[in-house]
Design an enzyme around this catalytic site. Structure first.
Site, PDB file in Angstrom:
ATOM      1  N   ALA A 154     -31.315   3.779 -36.282  1.00  7.61           N
ATOM      2  CA  ALA A 154     -31.091   4.884 -37.206  1.00  7.61           C
ATOM      3  C   ALA A 154     -29.608   5.227 -37.327  1.00  7.61           C
ATOM      4  O   ALA A 154     -29.064   5.330 -38.430  1.00  7.61           O
ATOM      5  CB  ALA A 154     -31.886   6.108 -36.764  1.00  7.61           C
ATOM      6  N   TYR A 155     -28.949   5.402 -36.181  1.00  8.22           N
ATOM      7  CA  TYR A 155     -27.535   5.748 -36.215  1.00  8.22           C
ATOM      8  C   TYR A 155     -26.716   4.647 -36.882  1.00  8.22           C
ATOM      9  O   TYR A 155     -25.891   4.897 -37.774  1.00  8.22           O
ATOM     10  CB  TYR A 155     -27.017   5.993 -34.799  1.00  8.22           C
ATOM     11  CG  TYR A 155     -25.550   6.383 -34.765  1.00  8.22           C
ATOM     12  CD1 TYR A 155     -25.157   7.706 -34.924  1.00  8.22           C
ATOM     13  CD2 TYR A 155     -24.557   5.417 -34.587  1.00  8.22           C
ATOM     14  CE1 TYR A 155     -23.817   8.063 -34.904  1.00  8.22           C
ATOM     15  CE2 TYR A 155     -23.211   5.769 -34.558  1.00  8.22           C
ATOM     16  CZ  TYR A 155     -22.847   7.086 -34.720  1.00  8.22           C
ATOM     17  OH  TYR A 155     -21.522   7.432 -34.712  1.00  8.22           O
ATOM     18  N   GLY A 156     -26.935   3.403 -36.453  1.00  5.61           N
ATOM     19  CA  GLY A 156     -26.174   2.294 -37.005  1.00  5.61           C
ATOM     20  C   GLY A 156     -26.389   2.120 -38.495  1.00  5.61           C
ATOM     21  O   GLY A 156     -25.452   1.796 -39.233  1.00  5.61           O
TER      22      GLY A 156
END
Length: 266
Positions: A154-156
């Site tokens: 999600a972050y990436g």
């Protein structure tokens, strides 16, 4: 002439470090975060250090378009115009497979890390174009270059998207004097970085070794980033702390340069 700088997510970590160093360079700074008491405290602290009239602040939830518009209007009312806007605010999630993350967590990280930057672009680029100039800076992070690790989907993905967004926004602003630029701080020891890990886990011990080679503290990185921002004159500028060459050199001397950036972490 001193510049007016708005920094989202600037009550702690990299954002606060940027604010402090812009003030040292004679700029006017607008502090922002989601909670007004935290904003007021940082404004008070920085006013005590740098004098009255140079720093103000307003709470802003960047997942709300109306909050971003209010922050822009506030900054312009206080200082007349915004020369530099830095999209620093962001969140991460604990490192675990996306199948184990809740829908609410996934929606929240997307709304802050990506939708918030889109909303800011909608507000800020329009305002800067009307004013005739300005710099809009996005912040890279893990995943911006396409790298992938377990638990970072999600972050990436949001950071990869922001990297694309910067390129696309430059196309939208072509022919204007509004620049879309990129800040790449590298690995900086903050709550955001440490919060991804269970610090009692084997995964943390592995990551800690790498961070101690490649990482740096806020007070080391942010003065350099601020100098780079203030020197940037062209659209598409990129201010990158941890270059490939620097990373290679650090690995080469890692055996002779023992340090522990996390000595106070249990």
């Amino acid at each position: 002439m001193s510049k007016t700088v708005v920094i989202t997510g600037s009550t702690r970590g990299i954002g606060r470090g940027l604010a402090e160093n812009f003030l040292k360079q004679g700029c006017r700074v607008v502090i922002s975060a989601t909670r007004q008491p935290a904003v007021d405290q940082v404004v008070s602290d920085l006013t005590a250090s740098h004098g009255a009239g140079k720093v103000v602040g307003k709470a802003c939830d960047i997942s709300r378009h109306e909050d971003l518009q209010a922050l822009w209007d506030f900054a312009c009312a206080q200082f007349g115009a915004v020369d530099i806007w830095i999209n620093n605010a962001g969140i991460s999630l604990p490192r675990k497979p996306v199948t184990e993350q809740s829908a609410e967590e996934l929606a929240r990280i997307t709304s802050i890390n990506l939708t918030g930057v889109l909303y800011a672009a909608n507000v800020v680029l329009a305002g800067m174009k009307a004013h005739g100039s300005g710099q809009f800076w996005v912040m890279e992070g893990f995943g911006s270059n396409g790298a992938a690790q377990p638990g970072m989907a999600a972050y990436g993905a949001t950071k990869r998207a922001v990297n694309y967004l910067a390129k696309a926004l430059r196309k939208d602003m072509a022919g204007s004097n509004v620049h879309v630029n990129v800040l790449s701080p590298g690995i900086v020891v903050t709550d955001l970085l440490i919060g991804d890990y269970d610090t009692a886990s084997p995964e943390w011990e592995k990551a800690r070794k790498i961070f101690n080679i490649l990482g740096d503290k806020v007070e080391t990185v942010t003065p350099w980033l601020v100098n780079g921002v203030l020197k940037a004159q062209k659209d598409g500028a990129r201010v990158e702390w941890l270059t490939t060459g620097k990373a290679f050199r650090r690995f080469m001397i890692a055996g002779f340069n023992k340090r522990d950036l996390f000595a106070d972490i249990a």
